[in-house]
Design a protein around this motif. Structure first.
Motif, mmCIF file in Angstrom:
data_model
loop_
_atom_site.group_PDB
_atom_site.id
_atom_site.type_symbol
_atom_site.label_atom_id
_atom_site.label_comp_id
_atom_site.label_asym_id
_atom_site.label_seq_id
_atom_site.Cartn_x
_atom_site.Cartn_y
_atom_site.Cartn_z
ATOM 1 N N ARG A 1 5.996 -4.175 -15.846
ATOM 2 C CA ARG A 1 5.302 -2.890 -16.410
ATOM 3 C C ARG A 1 4.092 -3.845 -16.661
ATOM 4 N N SER A 2 3.674 -4.990 -16.585
ATOM 5 C CA SER A 2 2.045 -5.777 -15.776
ATOM 6 C C SER A 2 1.465 -4.808 -15.336
ATOM 7 N N ILE A 3 2.176 -4.300 -14.207
ATOM 8 C CA ILE A 3 1.545 -3.593 -13.163
ATOM 9 C C ILE A 3 1.028 -1.660 -13.003
ATOM 10 N N LEU A 4 2.574 -1.536 -13.569
ATOM 11 C CA LEU A 4 2.239 -0.249 -14.124
ATOM 12 C C LEU A 4 1.441 0.619 -14.444
ATOM 13 N N PRO A 5 0.816 0.329 -15.464
ATOM 14 C CA PRO A 5 -0.354 1.463 -16.724
ATOM 15 C C PRO A 5 -1.421 1.125 -16.242
ATOM 16 N N SER A 6 -1.963 -0.126 -14.902
ATOM 17 C CA SER A 6 -3.378 0.312 -14.178
ATOM 18 C C SER A 6 -2.578 1.743 -13.008
ATOM 19 N N LEU A 7 -1.578 1.882 -12.413
ATOM 20 C CA LEU A 7 -1.344 2.536 -11.608
ATOM 21 C C LEU A 7 -1.508 4.476 -12.517
ATOM 22 N N MET A 8 -0.125 3.697 -13.398
ATOM 23 C CA MET A 8 -0.623 5.418 -13.779
ATOM 24 C C MET A 8 -1.413 6.047 -13.957
ATOM 25 N N GLN A 9 -2.038 5.640 -14.434
ATOM 26 C CA GLN A 9 -3.642 6.156 -15.192
ATOM 27 C C GLN A 9 -4.258 6.814 -13.745
ATOM 28 N N HIS A 10 -3.794 6.988 -13.008
ATOM 29 C CA HIS A 10 -4.251 7.457 -11.347
ATOM 30 C C HIS A 10 -2.946 8.231 -11.374
ATOM 31 N N ARG A 11 -2.130 8.466 -12.174
ATOM 32 C CA ARG A 11 -1.319 9.918 -11.244
ATOM 33 C C ARG A 11 -2.109 10.710 -12.132
ATOM 34 N N ALA A 12 -2.627 12.038 -11.732
ATOM 35 C CA ALA A 12 -2.718 13.283 -12.185
ATOM 36 C C ALA A 12 -1.571 13.621 -12.645
ATOM 37 N N PRO A 13 -1.132 15.109 -14.218
ATOM 38 C CA PRO A 13 -0.752 15.904 -14.623
ATOM 39 C C PRO A 13 -0.506 16.885 -13.318
ATOM 40 N N ARG A 14 0.726 17.505 -12.744
ATOM 41 C CA ARG A 14 0.912 19.091 -12.005
ATOM 42 C C ARG A 14 0.928 19.467 -13.274
ATOM 43 N N SER B 1 0.796 -1.567 0.484
ATOM 44 C CA SER B 1 0.050 0.296 -0.296
ATOM 45 C C SER B 1 0.784 1.232 0.241
ATOM 46 N N GLN B 2 2.068 1.221 0.424
ATOM 47 C CA GLN B 2 2.771 2.323 0.887
ATOM 48 C C GLN B 2 3.731 2.319 -0.117
ATOM 49 N N GLU B 3 3.611 1.541 -0.880
ATOM 50 C CA GLU B 3 4.461 1.263 -2.754
ATOM 51 C C GLU B 3 4.046 2.194 -3.385
ATOM 52 N N ILE B 4 2.603 1.829 -3.206
ATOM 53 C CA ILE B 4 2.089 2.036 -4.281
ATOM 54 C C ILE B 4 1.415 3.650 -4.346
ATOM 55 N N GLU B 5 1.096 4.026 -2.726
ATOM 56 C CA GLU B 5 1.217 5.273 -2.951
ATOM 57 C C GLU B 5 2.657 7.005 -3.143
ATOM 58 N N ASN B 6 3.210 5.472 -3.337
ATOM 59 C CA ASN B 6 4.633 6.399 -3.541
ATOM 60 C C ASN B 6 4.749 6.768 -4.840
ATOM 61 N N VAL B 7 4.296 5.963 -5.438
ATOM 62 C CA VAL B 7 4.026 5.651 -6.363
ATOM 63 C C VAL B 7 3.038 6.633 -7.283
ATOM 64 N N LEU B 8 2.265 6.688 -6.913
ATOM 65 C CA LEU B 8 1.378 7.715 -7.917
ATOM 66 C C LEU B 8 1.812 8.847 -6.320
ATOM 67 N N GLY B 9 2.904 9.403 -5.704
ATOM 68 C CA GLY B 9 3.221 10.356 -5.744
ATOM 69 C C GLY B 9 1.735 10.980 -4.755
ATOM 70 N N ARG B 10 1.017 10.459 -3.881
ATOM 71 C CA ARG B 10 -0.432 11.200 -3.419
ATOM 72 C C ARG B 10 -1.040 10.191 -2.674
ATOM 73 N N LYS B 11 -1.292 10.381 -1.253
ATOM 74 C CA LYS B 11 -1.800 9.745 -0.050
ATOM 75 C C LYS B 11 -3.032 9.233 -0.455
ATOM 76 N N LEU B 12 -4.160 7.849 -0.804
ATOM 77 C CA LEU B 12 -4.897 7.483 -1.295
ATOM 78 C C LEU B 12 -6.536 7.810 -0.218
ATOM 79 N N LYS B 13 -6.228 7.047 1.118
ATOM 80 C CA LYS B 13 -7.360 7.789 2.093
ATOM 81 C C LYS B 13 -7.963 9.042 2.243
#
Length: 205
Positions: A191-204, A39-51
């Motif tokens: 590579r099989s996991i990141l695409p689904s995650l990166m769509q939730h990383r908003a441009p700054r 969970s922490q790793e995913i937040e690190n990848v996305l650069g934001r808190k999810l809760k």
């Protein structure tokens, strides 16, 4: 063990996903640890808190009409202060993406230098108190069901199962150390996991 506040799934849901009997507690510590770490790793990848929670963030004025908070979806802006002075609620609007639009530019704070009067910005002079994030599976109620996207939880399951497979010599993690919560993922696996995650990383902006 109690899961971390930002855990993106529950022990019961992970067991159900993997076909583990809920009454089998032999791996509960390991599974709980992996839930928290992934969970922490995913937040690190996305650069934001999810809760979904209340956050206070300081940003630099940019002399533009829009500023952006780090965490989203943005549900409510409680207050905005510029150099300590409260901004009237009628002077701005916001949307779920985390973008806040003012009726006038969000002024920067700094010192001016040289003939061109060039300003060197010195501080994050805007303080924003707001509510943002998703209702996590462990926090859902009948009145407030989960809003965490399912593909984020699916990515979490993939990461955890990759870590568990490491002990059997399967692909997934390149290395993993519980002692320092260190993750080193195999590039092809990620590579099989990141695409689904990166769509939730908003441009700054």
């Amino acid at each position: 063990m109690a899961l971390a506040d930002n855990a993106l799934t529950t022990l019961v849901r992970l067991k159900q996903f993997n076909g583990i009997d809920e009454a089998d507690t032999s791996q509960d510590f390991k599974l709980g640890f992996l839930i928290d770490s992934a969970s922490q790793e995913i937040e690190n990848v996305l650069g934001r808190k999810l809760k979904k929670s209340q956050y206070t963030e300081k940003v630099k004025g940019n002399n533009r009409l829009t500023i952006q908070v780090k965490n989203y979806p943005l549900w409510e802006v409680d207050s905005i202060k510029i150099n300590g002075s409260l901004v009237n609620e009628s002077d701005y609007a916001y949307d779920e993406s985390g973008i806040i639009e003012g009726i006038r530019p969000w002024g920067a704070s700094g010192l001016h230098y040289g003939i061109s009067n060039f300003m060197v910005q010195q501080s994050k002079n805007i303080e924003i108190a707001y509510t943002a994030g998703y209702v996590l599976p462990k926090d859902e109620t009948e009145e407030e069901p989960r809003t965490l996207p399912y593909d984020i939880e699916a990515a979490l399951f993939s990461m955890i199962n990759g870590a568990m497979a490491l002990t059997d010599g399967a692909a997934g993690l390149k290395s993993f150390a519980i002692s320092d919560v260190r993750w080193e993922w195999d590039k092809d696996y990620m590579r099989s996991i990141l695409p689904s995650l990166m769509q939730h990383r908003a441009p700054r902006f």
